[in-house]
Design an enzyme around this catalytic site. Structure first.
Site, short mmCIF file in Angstrom:
data_model
loop_
_atom_site.label_atom_id
_atom_site.label_comp_id
_atom_site.label_asym_id
_atom_site.label_seq_id
_atom_site.Cartn_x
_atom_site.Cartn_y
_atom_site.Cartn_z
N HIS A 1 5.25 -4.34 9.36
CA HIS A 1 3.86 -4.95 9.49
C HIS A 1 3.31 -5.07 7.98
CE1 HIS A 1 2.87 -3.13 13.71
NE2 HIS A 1 3.28 -4.03 13.55
N HIS B 1 8.19 -0.19 7.34
CA HIS B 1 8.43 -1.07 8.51
C HIS B 1 7.75 -2.42 8.25
CE1 HIS B 1 4.40 0.62 9.65
NE2 HIS B 1 4.20 -0.23 10.04
N HIS C 1 -6.19 7.46 3.15
CA HIS C 1 -7.38 6.57 3.98
C HIS C 1 -8.28 7.38 4.63
CE1 HIS C 1 -3.80 3.30 3.76
NE2 HIS C 1 -4.55 3.00 2.86
N HIS D 1 7.19 3.66 16.97
CA HIS D 1 6.13 2.62 16.38
C HIS D 1 6.49 1.02 16.61
CE1 HIS D 1 2.77 1.01 14.61
NE2 HIS D 1 3.32 0.55 13.46
N GLU E 1 -1.22 9.38 7.75
CA GLU E 1 -2.69 8.49 7.98
C GLU E 1 -3.57 9.50 8.37
OE1 GLU E 1 -4.06 5.73 7.52
OE2 GLU E 1 -2.49 4.89 6.67
N ASP F 1 3.90 4.50 9.49
CA ASP F 1 3.05 4.48 10.96
C ASP F 1 4.13 5.03 11.93
OD1 ASP F 1 1.26 1.48 10.70
OD2 ASP F 1 0.91 3.56 10.21
N HIS G 1 1.95 -3.15 5.53
CA HIS G 1 2.58 -2.10 4.65
C HIS G 1 3.65 -2.83 3.83
CE1 HIS G 1 1.89 1.61 6.71
NE2 HIS G 1 1.56 0.89 7.70
#
EC number: 3.1.27.-
Lengths: 314, 615
Positions: free
Chosen positions: B70, B68, B430, B157, B203, B178, B73
């Site tokens: 963001h 996506h 992460h 999202h 995540e 996400d 990313h």
């Protein structure tokens, strides 16, 4: 749900802050660990229950500039698994130890909250001698350099056990087999007890026997706010509300007193769609914010709310 | 053993630089290429040295997939493709393709103009990078090459966010990017079918979070806006073009209606200019409710929310239009405004901010992360005195509220998604494995899957047992059926055949057919074993003794005494001969073909035990 939306609009007026969370399992305990973490635990029978150490969202734990912290979520910092239902959980202050009580099996479990991992591990047990299988022991902690665990199912079985040595340092020495409903430590030598019959009493562990008993005095579960307004939750099984009373306005008469505020969020925000409304299982006050409470219900919801004192606006 | 290898790239454990390398079935795929917004040095990029060691990136990587728009990313994408060097395909959904370059350009401008960074990717690099993009549709299987295929799933999202399935043969990996499991006011919830991938990558922070309900976040926003308006203040809400603005507009409209409020809400036409363009992209990506309500009309047409022309922002009342094309007229003063850009670094939102910052009755609500160097970032860090152009100092007395409307999954959401997809294994990025034992146990117990938590730069290797479909020849099937035993799912039976792999075809045929097809003659192998027996009689009598003995012992086999004196057991031949040097010793020659090895060995050991005394 229509009424949920209506209630939310109402809530703009009734609450300053309001947060609603969905735990993976309902909890009957809300115990603080430090001033930024709370402990919850499941109480379902026949399955593995989780004990979780949750860190408060920044927005709820910072003292200033709250507006600059968008974080509204709890973080799961530690977790552990319990084969039993957990009905009571106490943190031993200044340690990383927890004590839980539940069923089946009448014993207390001692846990350690790890430092370098996210694990809450069972480390030892404390025996509670009780023959009746369906009863569980109440617990309270005497915090000191050598912490003691106060526990008992009945008045006669009240004991204080030194956590480290497991030696008994106090027994009630009474033959009364009345069942206990709650225990509260008041200072290094004194504690209060409440029986299921409503009998309330005080005990000085340096003396023999039980002192000062009063009949019918404690049918309610109460907790004292840091600023002496009282939050009160009717005994489990009553309803899905939490009521706040102001003791400073009581004139000593035990007549009908109106609550300052009633939290109905657990009823209105119940998404489960089942006919029976959820019941509030436990509540606790925020240590630093004088009007902030946390409450949990049987539908696994956890609310954090800061009510508006409507009297103040008059 | 076939395996799938996963390596999250980048140093440090923080969320904010998503970039994962996956090797599957001999193919190499890069998932996301994010930038860490908190760093201004090389720590903001993923560590590409891991893959550049393998030679030219274009040769090594089969494709790059972006989940996506963001920046954590896709922020490093132009740097990766144009400065490090990658010319292969980059896959993303259409809305991502449309919005990505705009955000990248905004970010680039801020980094270069506001922060004075050198060695940053240029506008031309962004354009060149986007030329390599191939847009994908939801649930459409895209063949990257004749072995590798990918498919996008709806992730909720933000507009255009997708989860991706990467498949080679029967092995597959699903990357969630996400996602959000509860629907928004303008976006639906993530959904995936029971695709049973070998691995699901998601995540770790989701799994350790218990989220405040959407209702409470909305309530907070409404309360702040309402209270400010009630006390005569103004509210500025800087937003990036679409998505969040839409969501908040719908929210305000709904509650303004319910609370019977009159204060009008405005959004700058800077937003609506792009509206029609995004409208076409947007509609297939919204939830059902939106589609039903808005498909007939312009999605920025609200009862309480109106557009205002930027040209008139300074006049006592702005020029107001109802809808996009209504006649302009002088309207009342602005009180609640949505304006671009989202980080207050330029344009209309900054202009309005400067006008309103001086009053404590006013409020600015920042709905998202602001990049370092922007006014947004400064006020969110608590700065109250800002140096503007021309050395002017702006004192910020207005209330600053930072709210997060980003819809993310949490612990419950992850469990739901794992329940939907049914992966064999789960990998969390992460997180720090050492610190996540409880989480690992919880996932493993709940779903009976293995859970992995690699550190950045660490490779996780999963062995897979892919099933390979094989066609069985009719002749072979018929032969097995002729044996009379019915197929039984609980009692597997051994089947002998020859596997022929030709082109990409796998067939199971009988050995005879295989030899025929391959034009080969079968070798005959015969074993002969000598068993020495003490027997003074003649060979013929020894042979007879052997026959009688075997006939009585081997009742299930066909034992025959042939006219020439030899004994046969099935197709095994036994002949008696006299020992050349010792007449009292007879030599039995036991001979069998390799197919009768078992029986042959058994017979030999039986005969070695000797014969019963003749009566």
């Amino acid at each position: 749900m229509e009424s949920a939306e209506d209630w939310l609009v109402e809530s703009l007026r009734l609450y300053q802050d309001f947060h609603a969370f969905d735990l993976s399992g309902a909890t009957r305990v809300l115990e603080w660990m430090g001033d930024k973490g709370i402990l919850v635990a499941g109480y379902e029978s026949l399955k593995k229950n989780e004990i979780l150490h949750l860190i408060l969202p920044l927005r709820l734990s910072v003292k200033e500039n709250q507006g600059l912290f968008p974080e509204r979520d709890f973080k799961v910092r530690h977790g552990g698994f319990s084969d039993r239902s957990v009905f009571a959980l106490k943190h031993v202050p200044d340690t990383r130890l927890l004590v839980t009580s539940g069923l089946p099996g009448c014993y207390l479990q001692v846990w350690q909250v790890a430092e370098d991992t996210d694990v809450i591990k069972a480390v030892s047990t404390i025996d509670v001698h009780e023959t009746e299988g369906s009863l569980w022991s109440r617990v309270a902690i005497f915090s000191s350099a050598a912490p003691g665990v106060l526990h008992g199912v009945r008045l006669s079985s009240l004991k204080v056990v030194d956590l480290e040595s497991q030696k008994t340092t106090y027994t009630s020495g009474v033959g009364d087999s009345e069942l206990l409903s709650s225990l509260q430590v008041l200072d290094a030598d004194t504690f209060a007890f409440c029986c299921t019959s409503g009998r309330l009493g005080l005990v000085d562990t340096r003396q023999k026997g039980l002192q000062g008993a009063q009949e019918g005095a404690c049918s309610l579960v109460i907790s004292l706010a840091p600023a002496v307004k009282v939050a009160h939750r009717k005994a489990p099984g009553f309803d899905g509300t939490v009521q706040v009373y102001d003791v400073t306005s009581w004139d000593g008469m035990w007549g009908r007193v109106d609550p300052l505020f009633t939290h109905r969020g657990h009823i209105f925000l119940d998404d489960n769609g089942v006919d029976t409304a959820p019941l509030v299982t436990t509540h606790t006050w925020h240590p630093d914010k004088p009007r902030t409470l946390l409450s949990a219900a049987s539908d696994a919801s956890l609310h954090v709310w800061d009510w508006v004192d409507l009297r103040a606006s008059c | 053993m076939p395996e799938i290898r996963v390596t999250p790239l980048g140093a440090g454990q923080d969320v904010g630089r998503s970039c994962i390398l996956v090797s599957i079935g001999g193919k190499n795929v890069m998932l996301d290429c994010g930038m860490h917004m908190g760093f201004s040095d090389d720590r903001r990029f993923p560590d590409f040295s891991y893959i550049t060691r393998n030679g030219r990136l274009t040769d090594f990587l089969d494709c790059v997939i972006i989940s996506h728009f963001h920046l954590d990313h896709c922020g490093a994408l132009p740097y990766f493709s144009e400065m490090v060097g990658y010319d292969g395909p980059i896959y993303m959904t259409q809305p991502t393709q449309a919005i990505c370059p705009i955000l990248l350009e905004d970010y680039r401008k801020i980094a270069v103009d506001k922060k004075g960074e050198a060695n940053f990717f240029t506008s031309q690099m962004i354009k060149d990078c986007m030329k390599k993009v191939v847009a994908v549709h939801l649930h459409q299987t895209v063949q990257v090459d004749d072995e590798l295929e990918i498919k996008a799933y709806y992730a909720g999202h933000v507009l255009g966010a997708a989860m991706f399935q990467i498949k080679v043969g029967s092995e597959s990996v699903v990357y969630t990017g996400d996602y959000n499991m509860t629907p928004d006011r303008h976006l639906g919830a993530a959904w995936i079918d029971k695709c049973r991938p070998n691995l699901l990558i998601t995540e770790s922070t989701y799994a350790t979070t218990i989220r405040d309900s959407k209702r409470c976040r909305e309530r907070d926003f409404l309360k702040k806006v309402h209270e400010t308006v009630e006390r005569g203040g103004k509210v500025l809400i800087p937003v990036f073009a679409l998505g969040r603005a839409q969501e908040l507009c719908i929210l305000l409209e709904t509650f303004w209606e319910r609370m019977d409020l009159k204060a009008p809400i405005y959004f700058s036409t800077g937003l609506t200019e792009k509206a029609n363009h995004y409208y076409k992209l947007f509609i297939p990506w919204t939830n059902q409710k939106i589609r039903k309500t808005f498909v007939q009309r312009n999605m920025f047409e609200f009862k309480h929310i109106k557009a205002f022309d930027r040209a008139f922002a300074d006049s006592p009342g702005p020029m107001v239009r109802s809808g996009l094309r209504g006649p302009a007229r002088l309207g009342p003063c602005l009180q609640v405004v949505f304006a671009t850009p989202g980080m207050l670094h330029a344009g209309q939102s900054l202009q309005i901010f400067r006008k309103w910052a001086g009053s404590e009755r006013n409020m600015v609500i920042m709905p998202g992360y602001c990049v370092q160097g922007t006014v947004g970032h400064k006020i969110l860090s608590g700065q109250r005195k800002l140096e503007m152009e021309g050395r002017q100092v702006l004192e910020v007395k207005m209330q600053v509220e930072y709210m997060s409307f980003s819809a993310h999954a949490d612990a419950k959401g992850i469990m739901q998604l794992v329940g939907q997809a049914e992966p064999e294994n789960v990998l969390l990025v992460h997180g720090e494995a050492k610190k996540m034992e409880f989480l690992k146990q919880k996932i493993e117990q709940e779903f009976r899957v293995s859970c992995y938590m690699p550190a950045n730069g660490e490779t996780v290797t999963l062995s897979t047992s892919p099933s390979i479909p094989v066609g069985i020849s009719l002749g072979l099937l018929k032969r097995e059926m002729a044996q009379g035993l019915l197929p039984d799912a609980k009692k597997p039976r051994l089947l002998h055949g020859t596997l022929i792999m030709k082109d990409s075809n796998f067939r199971l045929v009988s050995s005879e057919q295989a030899l025929k097809e391959l034009g080969l003659a079968e070798h005959q192998l015969r074993f002969t074993c000598r068993v020495h027996l003490h027997d003074t009689r003649k060979e013929q009598e020894t042979a007879l003794r052997v026959y009688s003995h075997l006939k009585s012992v081997l009742k299930d086999h066909c034992v025959q005494h042939l006219p020439d004196g030899s004994v046969t057991v099935e197709s095994i031949l036994i002949q008696a001969a006299a020992h050349s040097e010792d007449p009292s010793t007879k030599v039995l020659l036991v001979s069998w073909t390799y197919q009768d090895e078992e029986l042959g060995s058994y017979l030999t050991s039986l005969l070695k035990k000797g014969l019963p005394q003749a009566s």
